[in-house]
Design an enzyme around this catalytic site. Structure first.
Site, short mmCIF file in Angstrom:
data_model
loop_
_atom_site.label_atom_id
_atom_site.label_comp_id
_atom_site.label_asym_id
_atom_site.label_seq_id
_atom_site.Cartn_x
_atom_site.Cartn_y
_atom_site.Cartn_z
N CYS A 1 -22.69 0.44 -13.55
CA CYS A 1 -21.44 -0.19 -13.97
C CYS A 1 -21.64 -1.67 -14.27
O CYS A 1 -22.17 -2.41 -13.45
CB CYS A 1 -20.40 -0.04 -12.86
SG CYS A 1 -18.87 -0.86 -13.26
N CYS B 1 -16.35 -6.05 -9.00
CA CYS B 1 -15.31 -5.06 -8.69
C CYS B 1 -15.39 -4.61 -7.24
O CYS B 1 -16.47 -4.44 -6.69
CB CYS B 1 -15.47 -3.86 -9.61
SG CYS B 1 -14.25 -2.56 -9.33
N CYS C 1 -16.72 -0.02 -5.86
CA CYS C 1 -17.96 0.61 -5.37
C CYS C 1 -18.79 -0.40 -4.58
O CYS C 1 -18.76 -1.59 -4.86
CB CYS C 1 -18.81 1.11 -6.53
SG CYS C 1 -18.01 2.40 -7.49
N CYS D 1 -14.71 3.24 -16.29
CA CYS D 1 -15.21 3.29 -14.92
C CYS D 1 -15.98 4.59 -14.74
O CYS D 1 -15.45 5.68 -15.00
CB CYS D 1 -14.04 3.21 -13.96
SG CYS D 1 -14.49 3.58 -12.27
N TYR E 1 -2.32 18.39 10.15
CA TYR E 1 -2.43 17.41 9.07
C TYR E 1 -2.80 18.16 7.79
O TYR E 1 -3.79 17.84 7.13
CB TYR E 1 -3.48 16.34 9.37
CG TYR E 1 -3.39 15.70 10.73
CD1 TYR E 1 -2.65 14.54 10.92
CD2 TYR E 1 -4.03 16.26 11.83
CE1 TYR E 1 -2.56 13.95 12.17
CE2 TYR E 1 -3.94 15.68 13.09
CZ TYR E 1 -3.21 14.53 13.26
OH TYR E 1 -3.14 13.95 14.49
N GLU F 1 2.40 19.31 9.00
CA GLU F 1 2.27 18.15 8.11
C GLU F 1 3.54 17.32 8.19
O GLU F 1 4.64 17.88 8.27
CB GLU F 1 2.00 18.66 6.69
CG GLU F 1 2.30 17.69 5.57
CD GLU F 1 1.41 16.45 5.58
OE1 GLU F 1 0.20 16.56 5.79
OE2 GLU F 1 1.96 15.35 5.37
N ASP G 1 -7.37 17.49 10.38
CA ASP G 1 -7.86 16.66 9.27
C ASP G 1 -6.97 15.43 9.18
O ASP G 1 -6.22 15.26 8.22
CB ASP G 1 -7.82 17.49 7.97
CG ASP G 1 -8.38 16.73 6.78
OD1 ASP G 1 -8.94 15.63 6.97
OD2 ASP G 1 -8.26 17.23 5.65
N CYS H 1 -12.16 11.57 7.89
CA CYS H 1 -12.51 10.63 6.83
C CYS H 1 -12.91 9.29 7.43
O CYS H 1 -13.11 8.32 6.71
CB CYS H 1 -11.34 10.45 5.87
SG CYS H 1 -9.84 9.89 6.68
N1 SAH Z 1 -5.92 18.69 5.03
C1 SAH Z 1 -5.28 18.14 3.85
C2 SAH Z 1 -4.69 16.75 4.05
C3 SAH Z 1 -5.51 15.74 4.78
S1 SAH Z 1 -4.93 14.07 4.65
C4 SAH Z 1 -6.22 18.16 2.67
O1 SAH Z 1 -7.43 18.32 2.83
O2 SAH Z 1 -5.75 18.04 1.54
C5 SAH Z 1 -4.01 13.84 6.10
C6 SAH Z 1 -2.60 14.39 6.02
O3 SAH Z 1 -2.00 14.13 7.29
C7 SAH Z 1 -1.70 13.74 5.00
O4 SAH Z 1 -1.10 14.75 4.21
C8 SAH Z 1 -0.63 13.00 5.83
O5 SAH Z 1 0.64 13.01 5.23
C9 SAH Z 1 -0.63 13.79 7.10
N2 SAH Z 1 -0.20 13.13 8.35
C10 SAH Z 1 -0.35 11.83 8.69
N3 SAH Z 1 0.03 11.62 9.97
C11 SAH Z 1 0.45 12.83 10.45
C12 SAH Z 1 0.95 13.27 11.72
N4 SAH Z 1 1.10 12.43 12.72
N5 SAH Z 1 1.24 14.58 11.85
C13 SAH Z 1 1.07 15.44 10.82
N6 SAH Z 1 0.61 15.08 9.61
C14 SAH Z 1 0.29 13.80 9.41
#
Ligand code: SAH
Length: 436
Positions: A71, A77, A80, A158, A311, A332, A380, A407
């Site tokens: 890039c 930037c 990255c 990009c 999540y 969620e 997640d 993540c």
């Molecule tokens: N597993 C999904 C989303 C992961 S991102 C995928 O792979 O697409 C994390 C998610 O958790 C988001 O959608 C966010 O809105 C949600 N989130 C954040 N805090 C939370 C909580 N306390 N309880 C439930 N969900 C939550």
């Protein structure tokens, strides 16, 4: 040691932000852009009591893992930060970050972490771009923020975005001046267009354009829509997001579809998903499939299990799990995402997935009180990790397996420490590179 001093420094390690670490005058020096194993001539740009920061002036020894960034605006930037390394080294670096976190924060000694699963072709992988809009030299610009600043770096293309995203951005920027649509000014709060966001379906090529604006009434909007849709026929949805806030939060709560459909459709593996403007959706579809397959594999399902997917966003992992489990319960917090999860289950003819709206740390203890127990739990969470109340309920519930999709390795390590103190054992750690 003073600012602007020049030192010869051997780089013996790297920070998690990929700065080279060395020593000068007995002091730790963090050298921007230097790679472990290199020997550099560096200029000190900041000195504190315990460390200094420096910039490379010249190389005495270069790492064989160094490569020319693809890039042209890489240095300025903020998007990255590893492009000066070979992809192979990026993957090893990320594996190291995971190990370090598990050892230092989690207290797991000598932990075995699998090599990172990388991309075969780590380019143009993002299905979502968020371009801040502002004024450059007398003309509107959109791009990415420069490192540690809100200056917008104007770049033609990009290399990590889908080419369609770049096309949308360039088209919008080219015409808003002619249409007299004023760009937003962060300092004064004046103007209208704040961000251009694109979502691209890699399976169909369809594009959703989200225009983040300060008010619903955008002068010249009809013309703008006509031009975008006319020039880029793949655009199937244009949505206004109204954001009147004066802070850094990109999206407001209100959305209004002004052209085409409310959602676009994407495929992950053999499953189909409706993507709505505000829902979370993984940005690297190629790697997402690998990640989800691993999550399903680690869940080790035989078909009899009740699985919690906490999540769950729009139910992506849930639906992958549902095919292999007796029953899946997704939780969620965002109502719009839960609605989408329900729709996605129907869309894929999956009848054994139920979704609850609320915070996982509130909903799961309730479900447990009502007598519902998970055999396997998948979590997640966002970067801040799981709430302790949730971890505590999981420990009481005693699922035979927990699959933790993370993540953020530091909160992962913290949460695993909690689970390990409550008799769970780490079986396998598998990093997947979602952001080459
Ligand atoms: N597993 C999904 C989303 C992961 S991102 C995928 O792979 O697409 C994390 C998610 O958790 C988001 O959608 C966010 O809105 C949600 N989130 C954040 N805090 C939370 C909580 N306390 N309880 C439930 N969900 C939550």
């Amino acid at each position: 040691m003073r600012k602007n001093d020049i030192y010869e420094i051997e780089i013996t390690g790297m920070t998690h932000e990929a700065m080279g670490v060395g020593k000068a005058d007995g002091m730790a020096v963090f050298v921007q852009g230097a790679i472990e194993g290199e020997k550099v001539i560096a200029k000190i740009i900041k000195v504190t009591r315990s460390y200094a920061v420096a910039r490379v002036e010249d190389w005495l020894v270069k790492s064989p893992e160094r490569r020319e960034p693809f890039c042209p605006v890489y240095k300025r930037c903020g998007g990255c930060s590893l492009q000066h390394m070979t992809y192979d080294m990026q993957l090893k670096f990320k594996q190291r970050v995971v190990i370090d976190n598990l050892e230092r924060i989690g207290g797991f000694k000598g932990i075995n972490v699998n090599p990172v699963i990388g991309m075969d072709n780590p380019m143009n992988y993002r299905n979502k771009a968020q371009y801040p809009v502002g004024m450059g030299d007398n003309r509107p610009v959109a791009g990415f923020y420069a490192r540690r600043s809100h200056d917008i770096i104007d770049s033609e293309s990009c290399g990590i975005q889908h080419t369609s995203s770049e096309k949308v951005k360039n088209t919008v920027i080219d015409i808003i001046k002619k249409l007299n649509i004023p760009v937003y000014n962060e300092k004064t709060g004046e103007g209208i267009l704040r961000h251009i966001i694109t979502r691209v379906s890699y399976s169909t090529g369809d594009i959703m354009v989200i225009l983040v604006v300060t008010k619903e009434n955008v002068p010249g909007l009809d013309k703008l829509i006509k031009i975008i849709a006319g020039e880029i026929p793949e655009v199937k949805s244009i949505v206004l997001n109204i954001n009147k806030r004066r802070d850094n939060v990109i999206l407001g709560d209100a959305v209004k579809t002004v052209y085409g459909t409310d959602t676009i459709t994407d495929k992950l593996g053999h499953l189909t998903f409706h993507i709505s403007p505000l829902s979370f959706y993984q940005v690297n579809p190629v790697q997402t499939v690998k990640l989800y397959q691993k999550a399903v594999e680690f869940a080790g399902l035989s078909g009899d299990e009740t699985v919690f997917d906490l999540y769950c966003g729009i139910g992506t992992i849930s639906l992958f799990l549902a095919e292999k489990a007796r029953e899946v319960i997704g939780v969620e917090v965002i109502p719009e995402a839960v609605e989408a999860a329900d729709k996605n289950a129907k869309l894929n003819n999956i009848a054994n997935a139920t979704f609850y709206c609320g915070e996982a740390e509130e909903v799961v203890p309730e479900l447990y009180k009502e007598g519902l127990k998970a055999d396997v739990v998948v979590v997640d969470p966002p970067r801040k990790g799981c709430d302790e109340k949730l971890l505590d309920t999981m420990v009481k519930m005693q699922p035979k397996r927990i699959v933790y999709v993370s993540c953020n390795p530091s909160t992962l390590a913290r949460d695993l420490k909690y689970l390990a103190a409550n008799n769970y054992v780490i079986r396998e750690v598998q990093p997947v590179d979602l952001f080459p």
